[in-house]
Enzyme design. Structure first.
Site, short mmCIF file in Angstrom:
data_model
loop_
_atom_site.label_atom_id
_atom_site.label_comp_id
_atom_site.label_asym_id
_atom_site.label_seq_id
_atom_site.Cartn_x
_atom_site.Cartn_y
_atom_site.Cartn_z
N GLY A 173 -4.26 68.93 1.49
CA GLY A 173 -4.90 67.87 0.72
C GLY A 173 -5.63 66.89 1.61
O GLY A 173 -6.74 66.44 1.30
N THR A 174 -5.02 66.55 2.72
CA THR A 174 -5.63 65.59 3.64
C THR A 174 -6.97 66.10 4.16
O THR A 174 -7.94 65.35 4.23
CB THR A 174 -4.67 65.31 4.82
OG1 THR A 174 -3.46 64.75 4.31
CG2 THR A 174 -5.29 64.34 5.80
N HIS A 232 1.31 72.82 -1.84
CA HIS A 232 2.77 72.66 -1.83
C HIS A 232 3.27 71.67 -2.89
O HIS A 232 4.47 71.54 -3.09
CB HIS A 232 3.28 72.27 -0.44
CG HIS A 232 3.00 70.86 -0.04
ND1 HIS A 232 3.96 69.88 -0.13
CD2 HIS A 232 1.89 70.27 0.43
CE1 HIS A 232 3.43 68.74 0.30
NE2 HIS A 232 2.18 68.95 0.64
N THR A 271 -10.94 81.38 10.06
CA THR A 271 -10.41 82.54 9.35
C THR A 271 -9.48 82.11 8.21
O THR A 271 -8.67 81.21 8.39
CB THR A 271 -9.64 83.45 10.34
OG1 THR A 271 -10.54 83.81 11.38
CG2 THR A 271 -9.11 84.70 9.67
N CYS A 294 12.10 50.94 5.49
CA CYS A 294 12.88 51.73 6.43
C CYS A 294 12.66 53.22 6.28
O CYS A 294 12.74 53.96 7.26
CB CYS A 294 14.36 51.44 6.25
SG CYS A 294 14.85 50.04 7.23
#
Lengths: 298, 408
Positions: free
Chosen positions: B78-79, B207, B243, B331
């Site tokens: 996606g990035t 994914h 490829t 965190c």
């Protein structure tokens, strides 16, 4: 998921001294809500002896913040205020068998809560003396504020200098883009521009002062012992590693070494070799010196 | 951390990633072994693989409702698709130096935009209200001939809130501006029909819809001016050299086919599961609330803020029971601030750090939902007992005043 030691997990899942102490005569509130970690430490101090009779914590924070709070209260109970003030954040981290670099600030918060509580008890005003920025270098846990201040006060102009002054960027070098940005920003304050050299930054870090992982450290200690064993075995003796607990390395002297009058000399020799190898102070002790509760695991 | 409780894990973190569907695994496996050929080769080994990719492309086309299969460009994630879309728009229109996006985008878009600002581009970040909604009048005012591209996510990954991308794309088209949408959370969960829309480019990630990691798609409407990110071979008609990741492309095709079959299930059953989970938790846990826009969001996502406690601690305790979720706390991300999405909606720190996202999939069951409803209240109570903001059955009076720590 963070890599928390067993000890951190244990203190998180079953925290000691949780909750406020009844009839507390010292309170320390520290932390930062934006960061999501804040701690209130309450103490019951004996006015005669200044011994901390009871310590309790209330923490808004993550797993390691809660574990650090729990560890802090365990460490300081029974100490006098002056003794307790000597506890460093590293002591808290060591007590927990280490914290991930991103989480070291949790141990700093613990120490500061203690300072604030003692100041509160003594009627003084406590002021935080440092500001924490975003973590830039993950290898050596250096934050942006420290880097900025070091650049300013030492008039640094290159990434190489920043590495030498702060250690930031001296490891994997992935944060060099971030350091360049900080440099550019600070230099711009005085009208300068950051001029990167065309060649890649060649930084020579002699021996990495990075803290070894517990596992690496353990292996190093084992290696030293293995190298000593043949010598002892020639004299029908032997040595066996029993446990490593922070700075204490517990060994069993075996065969002819057991009960040998020279045993303590041998221990000292082993200790020196391990200190040389690790580059940090350790104490080599016979396993009999282990605290009882821990022997149960052995 | 290990979960040695012997309980079968409950996976409620499907917006992070999903399990690869067993049928998808089966479909892709031959492409590691007997079907190893390079689809560009002239011989039989390559030819069959080429046909398999063609089929996969058609399967993706169908799920997206694209007019032509050649509008589907396979990428690595996606990035990559997001970067390709935005950088292409800038390169193809060098006179346009502005970008419109939102404050709540995924880092795949936000970090790129922040970087482009340093290179001299002007980025307009659309703000959101308390429910994570955009103001389209503000957006309209920004659509000028200086804007190279609008990039707005279809659905927010943290809250599931849907943006009106169809309407926004129409507005961009009227103004003569390219429109890209990061739809990685939406594809497979909401019906999409690109041919009837004004969307020029769309990113998806395999994914997130039960295909493997390492495969993505950039939908590129025919006749959209385009400049490739990677130049080299003629793969993907020269629009994405390198490829082909054949096994994963085949897998994504199969995953898209299955997503199409399960779309109704996602919209009905998964939604019921999510609604029951949310209702059950909110009923049992005081001082908790749903973040985002409950009336307009993905069917699978529930983001609940538990006030006065911190998210990582919640996740660790859930994890101990074998329950996987995620959090918007500082965190959990290693940053100094809680989620930018929660901050953008004005959620106070005492709640933002305690936001917990439960994201479901077609593999989840009502029995799992009930188990989580049972598990959450004691965890929240346990952590509140430790919290300086909590006293007995409720928060201390004027919590922000009663506990105002010195900055440390």
């Amino acid at each position: 998921m963070w890599e928390y030691s067993e000890k951190v997990q244990e203190h998180f899942f079953s925290p000691r001294n949780a909750g406020a102490v009844a009839d507390a005569n010292a309170t320390g509130d520290v932390g930062s809500l934006s960061c999501g970690d804040a701690l209130r430490l309450t103490l019951k101090v004996d006015p005669e002896t200044e011994v901390i009779l009871e310590a309790g914590f209330q923490t808004f924070g993550c797993g390691s913040a809660i574990a650090s709070s729990s560890a802090l209260t365990e460490i300081i109970k029974g100490k006098t205020l002056d003794e307790a003030l000597k506890v460093t954040n590293q002591d808290i981290a060591d007590y927990l068998d280490g914290l991930p670099p991103e989480k070291m600030h949790c141990s700093v918060m613990g120490r500061e809560a203690l300072q604030a509580a003692v100041a509160n008890y003594r009627g003084e005003e406590w002021k935080d003396d440092h500001e924490e920025g975003a973590l830039v270098c993950k290898c050596f846990a250096v934050d942006s504020v420290l880097i900025e201040e070091t650049i300013r006060s030492n008039k640094l102009t290159t990434v190489e200098e920043v590495v030498n002054y702060t250690k930031a960027g001296g490891g994997c070098s992935a944060c060099h883009e971030g350091i360049e940005e900080i440099l550019a920003g600070v230099l711009a304050e005085s009208g300068q521009t950051f001029a990167p050299s065309a060649k890649s930054v060649a930084v020579a870090m002699p021996t990495p002062p990075a803290k070894m992982t517990n596992l690496q450290r353990m292996h190093r200690i084992e290696t030293v012992l293995e190298s000593i064993r043949p010598t002892l075995q020639r004299d029908h003796g032997d040595v066996e590693l029993v446990d490593i607990d922070g700075k204490n390395v517990y060994v069993d002297m075996k065969g002819a070494c057991a009960g040998c009058q020279m045993a303590s000399v041998t221990l000292e020799g082993i200790q020196e070799r391990i200190i040389d190898e690790l580059g940090e102070f350790v104490r080599v002790l016979p396993s009999q010196a282990m605290p009882r509760a821990e022997r149960a695991y052995g | 951390m290990s979960t040695d409780t012997g309980i079968q894990g409950i996976y409620f973190d499907n917006n992070a990633t999903t399990m690869v569907d067993p049928e998808v695994v089966e479909a892709m496996l031959p492409f590691f072994t007997e079907q190893f050929g390079n689809p560009s080769s002239m011989h039989l080994f390559g030819n069959k693989v080429g046909l398999a990719i063609k089929k996969a492309r058609a399967q993706v086309q169908e799920l997206l409702g694209a007019e032509h299969d050649s509008e589907i460009v396979f990428t690595s994630c996606g990035t990559e698709s997001d970067s390709t879309a935005i950088l292409s728009a800038l390169k193809a229109q060098p006179d346009r130096k502005e970008i419109i996006t939102t404050v709540v985008e995924h880092p795949a878009v936000l970090a790129l935009c922040e970087h482009l600002e340093k290179e001299g581009y002007k980025v307009h970040y659309l703000e959101v209200d308390g429910k994570g909604r955009l103001d389209l009048d503000v957006y309209r005012g920004l659509l000028t001939d200086q804007v190279a591209i609008v990039s707005v996510m279809w659905a927010n990954n943290e809250t599931g809130t849907l943006f009106p991308v169809l309407e926004m794309a129409e507005m961009a088209r009227e103004a003569g501006v390219l429109f890209h949408t990061d739809a990685v959370q939406a594809v497979g969960k909401v019906p999409i029909d690109l041919k009837s829309s004004a969307i020029d480019m769309l990113s998806l990630s395999g994914h997130k819809l039960h295909a493997p990691k390492g495969i993505g798609v950039l939908y590129l409407r025919r006749n959209t001016r385009f400049r490739p990110l990677l130049r080299g071979g003629h793969q993907e008609r020269g629009r994405r050299a390198g490829t082909e990741n054949t096994a994963s492309i085949v897998a994504l095709g199969k995953a898209c086919e299955l997503a199409m079959e399960h779309m109704r299930h996602e919209q009905t059953i998964v939604r019921q599961l999510r609604d029951r989970l949310e209702q059950g938790i909110l009923e049992a846990v005081p001082y908790s609330f749903v973040t985002g826009d409950p009336d307009n969001r993905l069917p699978n996502t529930a983001n609940i803020a538990f006030e006065y406690i911190e998210g990582e601690a919640i996740l660790l305790l859930l994890n101990k029971l074998g329950i996987a979720a995620s959090s918007g706390s500082a965190c959990t991300s290693g940053s100094l601030e809680p989620s930018h999405v929660m901050r953008a909606m004005g959620i106070p720190y005492t709640a933002a750090h305690g936001t917990t996202r439960f994201s479901l999939s077609r593999y989840n069951t009502m029995a799992e939902v009930e188990r989580v409803i049972q598990a959450v209240p004691p965890i929240v109570a346990q952590l509140r007992k430790l919290s300086p903001y909590w006293s007995g059955q409720g928060p201390v009076e004027e919590p922000e005043k009663a506990f105002a720590p010195a900055y440390a």
